[in-house]
Design an enzyme around this catalytic site. Sequence first.
Site: not given
Length: 566
Positions: A145, A413, A421, A545
């Site tokens: 697409g 859409d 997407a 960390h």
Amino acid sequence: MEMDIIVPKAGLTMTEATVTTWLVAEGEKVNKNDTIAELMTEKLTVEVEAPESGVIVSIVKQEGEEALVGETLATLLTTQSESDQNENNALPIGKEVLKNPSNKTAIPSYDAVVIGGGPGGYVAAIRIAQLGGRVVLIERNELGGVCLNAGCIPTKTLLKGAELTKLHSLSSEFGVYYPPPTIDFSKLLQKKEAVIQQLQNGVSHLLKKSKVTVINGVGEVVSPNKVNVTKPNGEIETITSKNIIVATGSEAHIPNIPGLRDAHPLTSKEALSMEELPESIAIIGAGAIGCEFAGIYAPFGVKVVLIESENEILPGADLDVAQFLKKSLTKDGVEILTSSMVKEIKEENGEKTLYIEHKDQYKEIVVKEILVATGRKARLETLREIGLEVENEGIKVDEYLHTSIPSIFAIGDITGKENLAHVASAQGMVAAENCMGYQKAMNYESIPRCIYTSPEIASVGLTEKEATAKNLEYQTGKYYINGNGRAITNGKAEGFIKVLRDKKYNQILGIHIVGPNASELISEGVLAINLEATPEEIAATIHPHPTLSEGLLEAALASMGKGIHV
């Protein structure tokens, strides 16, 4: 002879079922063992077969109605001789029975036909195949697409190239020196095409692996269970299916500005196909697409003017985030005009002049190219003609992705929900499972939104403006990334992480990030909102960390007034 077709008992605990789909109508002929209806129980989908050949006289239970085991669904006028004949000439399972004068009922060839091979369509097709369904995928162009071929993927490749133009200035801080970069744009375009091809091949491989039938052509829905496919050679193939999933996507919206079309503006598709960089470009629309293209062109030395009719760029985004990006784009040399309306455009001698109303003043901008980034519109084409209900310029769907016709689903859409997407893929999964008899609803509350500018932007949940509109009492916690050890050692320490906390229920309402790797960091926030987590639960989760992810922990603590490194 008339006989009743009853609700079969499928499983020891089954007592009732709901009629979900009738595959035949009153007056139609059926053959013995044809699947004529589908029922749904709490645990499985039950197919109802014709006990004999004959004609459906009446349908007693309509779609959506409940029926007890043994209760009559329909009545059948049997024709035994035709039954025997059809059994002797039965076709293999999965083959279509063509209509003819003696057989007016076509057995659906597939459990689902998917129209559109974008991130919604191909995902839906694979999921149906995983669930044991027979599925065919129809795509008019290339698999993947707009996202893969003319959107998400190619733009991210170009953005990576733009980011690398800044490497020499960053590396000098670490005592590593490179000469200022030279740009070979054609080489970058080759890289873009190679990336697209690699991912296209990947999608094709996944479909083959899942045994999805793929047809290249234009699919047109002609009835609730039938699709015509026009192939490149003009041949038309008719496909029958129990369900249809429409995933035909969207196309760029061109605003009605006098002179704009005559000036041959670029959309994102054409912009990604340009073989040379323009000297200058005006980008109409400062949403995600417009800002990303500004972030592509400016580092390559293109003069960029970004024009937005709203008061701020990125309308709908968190205001602090939008203002931060505005400063960053300006630093890269982008001229930004907000509260500006393009009133007219004229083209002469290879140059394009935009006449702009900017804060009650008129301004003229002269550029070589114009890029339109004012949003996208659904490809409705002939879908209105078959009776699908339209809402907000998209096909109306319920939470299960059903359209107004029960056997037809819509995803991506074309629904007008979210032109993203990953939303299309999520909808594809939901629609696929519902095609196969499940009851799965779509949740739009925890959708991440990412903008791949420099720095990146990512968010999930409510903005402060939206929380205020809902009359929610909230508290924000903000952590600036320039205090993060990993960001400082990376040499990229700009941006912040903001957490919105509901004061009443202590629930996280929204998370907004602008800074390095924001699109990767947001997933923890998506999970937190999806699970209705509290700031305490994020704070109780030990973060490694030094990492950028520690910033979310600090912002969560700050939303309760307990920040340590703020």
